[in-house]
Motif scaffolding. Sequence first.
Motif, PDB file in Angstrom:
ATOM      1  N   SER A 197       0.924  -1.207   0.123  1.00 23.66           N
ATOM      2  CA  SER A 197       0.133  -0.009   0.028  1.00 23.66           C
ATOM      3  C   SER A 197       1.127   0.992   0.114  1.00 23.66           C
ATOM      4  CB  SER A 197      -0.803  -0.010   1.306  1.00 23.66           C
ATOM      5  OG  SER A 197      -0.051   0.097   2.519  1.00 23.66           O
ATOM      6  N   SER A 198       0.222   2.423  -0.344  1.00 21.56           N
ATOM      7  CA  SER A 198       1.173   3.717  -0.471  1.00 21.56           C
ATOM      8  C   SER A 198       1.456   4.188   1.005  1.00 21.56           C
ATOM      9  CB  SER A 198       0.208   4.508  -1.011  1.00 21.56           C
ATOM     10  OG  SER A 198      -0.996   4.758  -0.298  1.00 21.56           O
ATOM     11  N   GLY A 199       0.643   3.631   2.027  1.00 20.13           N
ATOM     12  CA  GLY A 199       1.014   3.957   3.485  1.00 20.13           C
ATOM     13  C   GLY A 199       2.265   3.303   3.863  1.00 20.13           C
ATOM     14  N   LEU A 200       2.393   2.036   3.498  1.00 26.94           N
ATOM     15  CA  LEU A 200       3.470   1.263   3.675  1.00 26.94           C
ATOM     16  C   LEU A 200       4.646   1.757   3.209  1.00 26.94           C
ATOM     17  CD1 LEU A 200       2.192  -2.618   4.271  1.00 26.94           C
ATOM     18  CD2 LEU A 200       3.010  -0.708   6.003  1.00 26.94           C
ATOM     19  N   GLN A 201       4.414   2.161   1.865  1.00 23.16           N
ATOM     20  CA  GLN A 201       5.634   2.735   0.769  1.00 23.16           C
ATOM     21  C   GLN A 201       6.339   3.879   1.401  1.00 23.16           C
ATOM     22  OE1 GLN A 201       4.182   2.681  -3.115  1.00 23.16           O
ATOM     23  NE2 GLN A 201       3.817   0.596  -3.380  1.00 23.16           N
ATOM     24  N   SER A 202       5.521   4.607   2.195  1.00 18.49           N
ATOM     25  CA  SER A 202       5.957   5.796   2.616  1.00 18.49           C
ATOM     26  C   SER A 202       6.526   5.588   3.901  1.00 18.49           C
ATOM     27  CB  SER A 202       4.834   6.907   2.617  1.00 18.49           C
ATOM     28  OG  SER A 202       5.282   8.094   3.480  1.00 18.49           O
ATOM     29  N   LEU A 203       6.106   4.745   4.896  1.00 12.54           N
ATOM     30  CA  LEU A 203       6.482   4.449   6.283  1.00 12.54           C
ATOM     31  C   LEU A 203       7.676   3.599   6.434  1.00 12.54           C
ATOM     32  CD1 LEU A 203       5.830   4.481   9.286  1.00 12.54           C
ATOM     33  CD2 LEU A 203       4.501   2.528   9.178  1.00 12.54           C
ATOM     34  N   ILE A 204       7.925   2.474   5.444  1.00 16.60           N
ATOM     35  CA  ILE A 204       8.773   1.717   5.651  1.00 16.60           C
ATOM     36  C   ILE A 204      10.084   2.229   5.344  1.00 16.60           C
ATOM     37  CG2 ILE A 204       9.830  -0.513   4.401  1.00 16.60           C
ATOM     38  CD1 ILE A 204       7.198  -1.601   4.446  1.00 16.60           C
ATOM     39  N   PRO A 205      10.333   2.960   4.462  1.00 16.20           N
ATOM     40  CA  PRO A 205      11.840   3.703   4.363  1.00 16.20           C
ATOM     41  C   PRO A 205      12.072   4.254   5.653  1.00 16.20           C
ATOM     42  CG  PRO A 205      10.651   3.850   2.265  1.00 16.20           C
ATOM     43  CD  PRO A 205       9.748   3.442   3.414  1.00 16.20           C
ATOM     44  N   LEU A 206      11.105   5.129   5.992  1.00 13.88           N
ATOM     45  CA  LEU A 206      11.402   5.945   7.188  1.00 13.88           C
ATOM     46  C   LEU A 206      11.589   5.207   8.578  1.00 13.88           C
ATOM     47  CD1 LEU A 206      11.118   8.805   8.819  1.00 13.88           C
ATOM     48  CD2 LEU A 206       8.757   8.415   8.810  1.00 13.88           C
ATOM     49  N   PHE A 207      10.833   4.133   8.638  1.00 16.23           N
ATOM     50  CA  PHE A 207      10.882   3.347   9.824  1.00 16.23           C
ATOM     51  C   PHE A 207      12.311   2.286   9.644  1.00 16.23           C
ATOM     52  CE2 PHE A 207      10.385  -0.801  11.874  1.00 16.23           C
ATOM     53  CZ  PHE A 207      10.235  -0.585  13.265  1.00 16.23           C
ATOM     54  N   VAL A 208      12.670   1.801   8.809  1.00 16.50           N
ATOM     55  CA  VAL A 208      13.603   0.967   8.456  1.00 16.50           C
ATOM     56  C   VAL A 208      14.883   1.659   8.592  1.00 16.50           C
ATOM     57  CG1 VAL A 208      15.054  -0.395   7.146  1.00 16.50           C
ATOM     58  CG2 VAL A 208      12.437  -0.781   7.047  1.00 16.50           C
ATOM     59  N   TYR A 209      15.054   3.032   8.099  1.00 16.15           N
ATOM     60  CA  TYR A 209      16.083   3.610   8.314  1.00 16.15           C
ATOM     61  C   TYR A 209      16.342   4.167   9.722  1.00 16.15           C
ATOM     62  CZ  TYR A 209      19.948   7.202   7.623  1.00 16.15           C
ATOM     63  OH  TYR A 209      20.931   7.999   7.609  1.00 16.15           O
ATOM     64  N   LEU A 210      15.529   4.597  10.464  1.00 14.60           N
ATOM     65  CA  LEU A 210      15.726   5.277  11.771  1.00 14.60           C
ATOM     66  C   LEU A 210      15.728   3.791  12.640  1.00 14.60           C
ATOM     67  CD1 LEU A 210      12.770   7.680  11.956  1.00 14.60           C
ATOM     68  CD2 LEU A 210      15.012   8.200  11.702  1.00 14.60           C
ATOM     69  N   ASN A 211      15.270   2.761  12.339  1.00 16.87           N
ATOM     70  CA  ASN A 211      15.609   1.831  13.148  1.00 16.87           C
ATOM     71  C   ASN A 211      16.994   1.250  13.021  1.00 16.87           C
ATOM     72  OD1 ASN A 211      14.720  -0.745  14.873  1.00 16.87           O
ATOM     73  ND2 ASN A 211      15.307  -1.748  13.037  1.00 16.87           N
ATOM     74  N   TYR A 212      17.673   1.470  11.827  1.00 16.33           N
ATOM     75  CA  TYR A 212      18.813   1.143  11.443  1.00 16.33           C
ATOM     76  C   TYR A 212      19.830   2.129  12.445  1.00 16.33           C
ATOM     77  CZ  TYR A 212      23.484   1.067   9.485  1.00 16.33           C
ATOM     78  OH  TYR A 212      24.783   1.144   9.210  1.00 16.33           O
ATOM     79  N   LEU A 213      19.643   3.422  12.433  1.00 14.96           N
ATOM     80  CA  LEU A 213      20.350   4.328  12.996  1.00 14.96           C
ATOM     81  C   LEU A 213      20.219   4.406  14.406  1.00 14.96           C
ATOM     82  CD1 LEU A 213      19.542   7.882  11.165  1.00 14.96           C
ATOM     83  CD2 LEU A 213      21.555   6.447  11.239  1.00 14.96           C
ATOM     84  N   ASP A 214      19.201   3.914  15.049  1.00 11.91           N
ATOM     85  CA  ASP A 214      18.841   3.773  16.565  1.00 11.91           C
ATOM     86  C   ASP A 214      19.334   2.533  17.080  1.00 11.91           C
ATOM     87  OD1 ASP A 214      17.788   4.739  19.014  1.00 11.91           O
ATOM     88  OD2 ASP A 214      16.295   3.177  18.829  1.00 11.91           O
ATOM     89  N   ARG A 215      19.496   1.492  16.358  1.00 17.13           N
ATOM     90  CA  ARG A 215      19.592   0.205  16.997  1.00 17.13           C
ATOM     91  C   ARG A 215      20.605  -0.636  16.225  1.00 17.13           C
ATOM     92  NH1 ARG A 215      13.381  -1.576  18.624  1.00 17.13           N
ATOM     93  NH2 ARG A 215      12.964   0.298  19.606  1.00 17.13           N
TER      94      ARG A 215
END
Length: 261
Positions: A197-215
């Motif tokens: 979905s367009s919602g996941l397409q917007s959210l996943i790059p944001l979430f995955v990248y921040l999860n990478y930076l933070d953890r």
Amino acid sequence: MKHLVIRNLGPIACADLELRQVNVIVGPQSSGKSCVLKTACYCTWVEKRIELAQSQTDFLVGNNFIRRLVRYHKLQGYVRDDTSVEYETDLMRFSYDGGSKDFYFEWKEGRWDYHRSMVTYIPAERNMLAAIPNWLDVSLPENNIRDFMRDWDVARKATTAETEVLNLGAKYHYEAPSREDKVTVKDGLELDFTNTSSGLQSLIPLFVYLNYLDRLQYTLKEDKSVSKVYEQEKVASEEEKQMIYDSGVDVFFNNELFTGE
């Protein structure tokens, strides 16, 4: 504490902000929220650049300060003759005046207290990572979208284990053999990232990248070093090198940022 003042940039008549660790900017559509965020991110990068070089000379040459802001954050048409930017922290104070086209700078007492940080801007156009399956092969100018593509590539390749995306019932992981992004949704259905979905397409790059930076980067030594290489490449692009040489800041290339030592 960071103090940022923006005048006459795009839709912004005047914005005077004290930036803290977490900031939330709310306003109507096209009121200048992105202009504020882009300028804040850019000034933080300028601060980092000056601290690493211990010189502001590069921004005194050829209208470099405002030209780079416009190019990197795609602000063509936003800057006017009365545009001005002021930025102050405990480390330094600098400003740009559109009338005189001058960049003013001064060190402050905290000059030597700088802690090197990662500066990243996550663009609203991140959906294109899903919309264009072969985005790595697409030719784009060196701006915030291309930069985030590099950052995303590091984060996605580190996320090989299924990772819960908040509480949405979706999991993301990167398949290294096929070099594909996979998303598992309800009932165990696995989809290509492109087909979500367009919602996941917007959210996943944001979430995955921040999860990478933070953890994640702190648990994967390999990926942490890769992240450093990408950061070095961003600062040391061929165009930037030429600009620095032209302005006589040869000392910039004698430190670890460029030599890799």
